[in-house]
Design an enzyme around this catalytic site. Sequence first.
Site, PDB file in Angstrom:
ATOM      1  N   ASP A 287      -4.682  -6.122   5.109  1.00 39.40           N
ATOM      2  CA  ASP A 287      -5.723  -6.947   5.723  1.00 39.40           C
ATOM      3  C   ASP A 287      -5.796  -8.341   5.114  1.00 39.40           C
ATOM      4  OD1 ASP A 287      -6.567  -5.001   7.530  1.00 39.40           O
ATOM      5  OD2 ASP A 287      -7.752  -3.991   6.003  1.00 39.40           O
TER       6      ASP A 287
ATOM      7  N   ASN B 248       0.839  -1.196   0.000  1.00 38.39           N
ATOM      8  CA  ASN B 248       0.000   0.000   0.000  1.00 38.39           C
ATOM      9  C   ASN B 248       0.877   1.251   0.000  1.00 38.39           C
ATOM     10  OD1 ASN B 248       0.613   0.717   2.818  1.00 38.39           O
ATOM     11  ND2 ASN B 248      -0.536  -1.140   3.286  1.00 38.39           N
TER      12      ASN B 248
ATOM     13  N   LYS C 245     -13.948   1.296  15.440  1.00 37.91           N
ATOM     14  CA  LYS C 245     -12.691   0.533  15.453  1.00 37.91           C
ATOM     15  C   LYS C 245     -12.143   0.439  16.867  1.00 37.91           C
ATOM     16  CE  LYS C 245     -10.654   0.813  11.285  1.00 37.91           C
ATOM     17  NZ  LYS C 245      -9.924   1.455  10.208  1.00 37.91           N
TER      18      LYS C 245
ATOM     19  N   LYS D 217       8.898 -17.086  -9.819  1.00 37.91           N
ATOM     20  CA  LYS D 217       8.208 -16.040 -10.563  1.00 37.91           C
ATOM     21  C   LYS D 217       7.108 -16.641 -11.449  1.00 37.91           C
ATOM     22  CE  LYS D 217       8.991 -12.271 -13.755  1.00 37.91           C
ATOM     23  NZ  LYS D 217       9.756 -11.844 -14.916  1.00 37.91           N
TER      24      LYS D 217
ATOM     25  N   PHE E 252      -4.108   3.222  15.121  1.00 43.11           N
ATOM     26  CA  PHE E 252      -4.371   4.227  14.096  1.00 43.11           C
ATOM     27  C   PHE E 252      -5.586   3.777  13.288  1.00 43.11           C
ATOM     28  CE2 PHE E 252      -1.110   7.583  13.440  1.00 43.11           C
ATOM     29  CZ  PHE E 252      -0.412   7.367  14.623  1.00 43.11           C
TER      30      PHE E 252
ATOM     31  N   LYS F 111     -11.582  -3.034  18.794  1.00 47.65           N
ATOM     32  CA  LYS F 111     -10.234  -3.547  19.082  1.00 47.65           C
ATOM     33  C   LYS F 111      -9.858  -3.399  20.560  1.00 47.65           C
ATOM     34  CE  LYS F 111      -8.735  -2.741  14.357  1.00 47.65           C
ATOM     35  NZ  LYS F 111      -7.628  -3.009  13.455  1.00 47.65           N
TER      36      LYS F 111
HETATM   37  N1  CTP Z   1      -3.966  -3.322  12.217  1.00 40.70           N
HETATM   38  C1  CTP Z   1      -3.321  -4.448  12.680  1.00 40.70           C
HETATM   39  N2  CTP Z   1      -3.414  -5.614  11.985  1.00 40.70           N
HETATM   40  C2  CTP Z   1      -4.151  -5.690  10.857  1.00 40.70           C
HETATM   41  C3  CTP Z   1      -4.832  -4.542  10.370  1.00 40.70           C
HETATM   42  C4  CTP Z   1      -4.702  -3.367  11.093  1.00 40.70           C
HETATM   43  O1  CTP Z   1      -2.643  -4.385  13.717  1.00 40.70           O
HETATM   44  N3  CTP Z   1      -4.213  -6.820  10.206  1.00 40.70           N
HETATM   45  C5  CTP Z   1      -3.863  -2.086  13.010  1.00 40.70           C
HETATM   46  C6  CTP Z   1      -3.176  -0.919  12.316  1.00 40.70           C
HETATM   47  O2  CTP Z   1      -1.783  -0.924  12.617  1.00 40.70           O
HETATM   48  C7  CTP Z   1      -3.881   0.278  12.910  1.00 40.70           C
HETATM   49  C8  CTP Z   1      -5.278  -0.246  13.187  1.00 40.70           C
HETATM   50  O3  CTP Z   1      -5.173  -1.647  13.241  1.00 40.70           O
HETATM   51  O4  CTP Z   1      -3.320   0.657  14.152  1.00 40.70           O
HETATM   52  C9  CTP Z   1      -6.327   0.137  12.187  1.00 40.70           C
HETATM   53  O5  CTP Z   1      -5.907  -0.146  10.884  1.00 40.70           O
HETATM   54  P1  CTP Z   1      -6.841   0.187   9.633  1.00 40.70           P
HETATM   55  O6  CTP Z   1      -6.182  -0.301   8.407  1.00 40.70           O
HETATM   56  O7  CTP Z   1      -7.299   1.614   9.690  1.00 40.70           O
HETATM   57  O8  CTP Z   1      -8.142  -0.650   9.961  1.00 40.70           O
HETATM   58  P2  CTP Z   1      -8.525  -2.142   9.791  1.00 40.70           P
HETATM   59  O9  CTP Z   1      -8.538  -2.749  11.159  1.00 40.70           O
HETATM   60  O10 CTP Z   1      -7.662  -2.802   8.808  1.00 40.70           O
HETATM   61  O11 CTP Z   1     -10.024  -2.023   9.289  1.00 40.70           O
HETATM   62  P3  CTP Z   1     -10.590  -1.517   7.861  1.00 40.70           P
HETATM   63  O12 CTP Z   1      -9.543  -1.865   6.841  1.00 40.70           O
HETATM   64  O13 CTP Z   1     -11.838  -2.268   7.719  1.00 40.70           O
HETATM   65  O14 CTP Z   1     -10.798  -0.025   7.983  1.00 40.70           O
END
Ligand code: CTP
Length: 401
Positions: free
Chosen positions: A276, A207, A338, A286, A324, A342
Amino acid sequence: MDPRRILLAISGGIAAYKAPELLRALRKAGHDVRCALTPEAERFVSPLVLQSLSGRSVRRNLFDAGEEGEIDHIGLADWAELVLVAPATANLLAKMAHGLADDLVSTVLLATRAPVLVAPAMNVNMWSHPATATNAAILRSRGVSFVGPDAGELACGWEGLGRMSEPARIAEAVAACLTSKSLAGERVLVTAGGTAEAIDSVRTITNRSSGKMGFAIAAEAARRGAEVVLVAGISTQPTPFGVRRIDVGSALAMREAVLAEFEAAGIVIKAAAVADFRPAAPADRKLKKEDLPESGRLTLELVQNPDILAEICLRKGDRIVVGFAAESHDVVGAAQRKLARKGCDLIVANDISRRDAGFEVDQNAVVFVWPDQQVEELPLLDKSGVAAQLLDRVEKLRTRR
Ligand code: CTP
């Protein structure tokens, strides 16, 4: 950071040619800088350049009636809130260790009560000589801080430890010396950057996270005296001064590193942009176009990654855990959900639809979302400013803990 009075003492090594760049970095940070040179330093750097860049007269001689009329050497020693010696030669370190005061710079160093930071620069054999090692140990035991020397190619033709640290690095060390050590004794674990999930042996899904926000938090925590571990995903950012960095690639590797470091941490700040999902079955070599189905389409099956933040919140004990939230719409509402899901102590919500803040850029506009539904909206700030605001809040939580 508040502007401070810094005395830049320059001794006679080839690295003195970098002093003007260092001076500019300190001036850019808002500090009032005066320069003092040893007689040898003048051979490597022009006092006129230093005078022009500092906007202050440059001190070179002890007991020179003209110079002492400006500010006498004891006045100079008292004026400084920090004395930075860059470059610091082996000779000057030896004089400092043994209390010699036979020129302006060594006299000021003996007379000052301000903290002293030295950036040594010398030949590798001079640095590793037991005499220099003993002198450095004496100085450290008296509270003198060191930045560098770094390893690399030396002006004398040798390779090894002895290069003066780069001016930007020295400026970071100055900031660390000038920040109050409000997190001393604390262990802070920070995650930063995006993760990369393997499709095959050369391709990944990742990303746009640059890691800048998390790196700024790690740097600020280190400036405040914490022992900082930074678990870094994909990021080209340089490791902040005084931070231990662990590089990881995938979300699974990040989880492993975080769980290994979690037990010893008192504060955990999860700024990483964790993927995610990951490809269910990455190819170990490859993927070739000729292996593709005739349709010309490649379908990747993705499986969900573990949520590291949620997992550590389940066993957080009395640790402070900050998450975050990267949101493109309904920023506060989504961050509140969130946080509830969490179970962390605070969520820093970013509106990633803004072009002037968030991903890749140096500034961020964040909202702090608290468990009691309180919301604090911060103005657009440099990421280091956001880091300072965040750690101020974390310190308040810490006193309540
Ligand atoms: N995070 C994590 N592990 C994951 C996904 C996210 O520890 N697999 C943590 C990130 O480091 C951040 C927080 O969760 O502190 C929120 O991440 P974000 O990408 O905003 O949210 P998601 O939990 O992934 O939810 P969504 O993508 O549905 O918004």
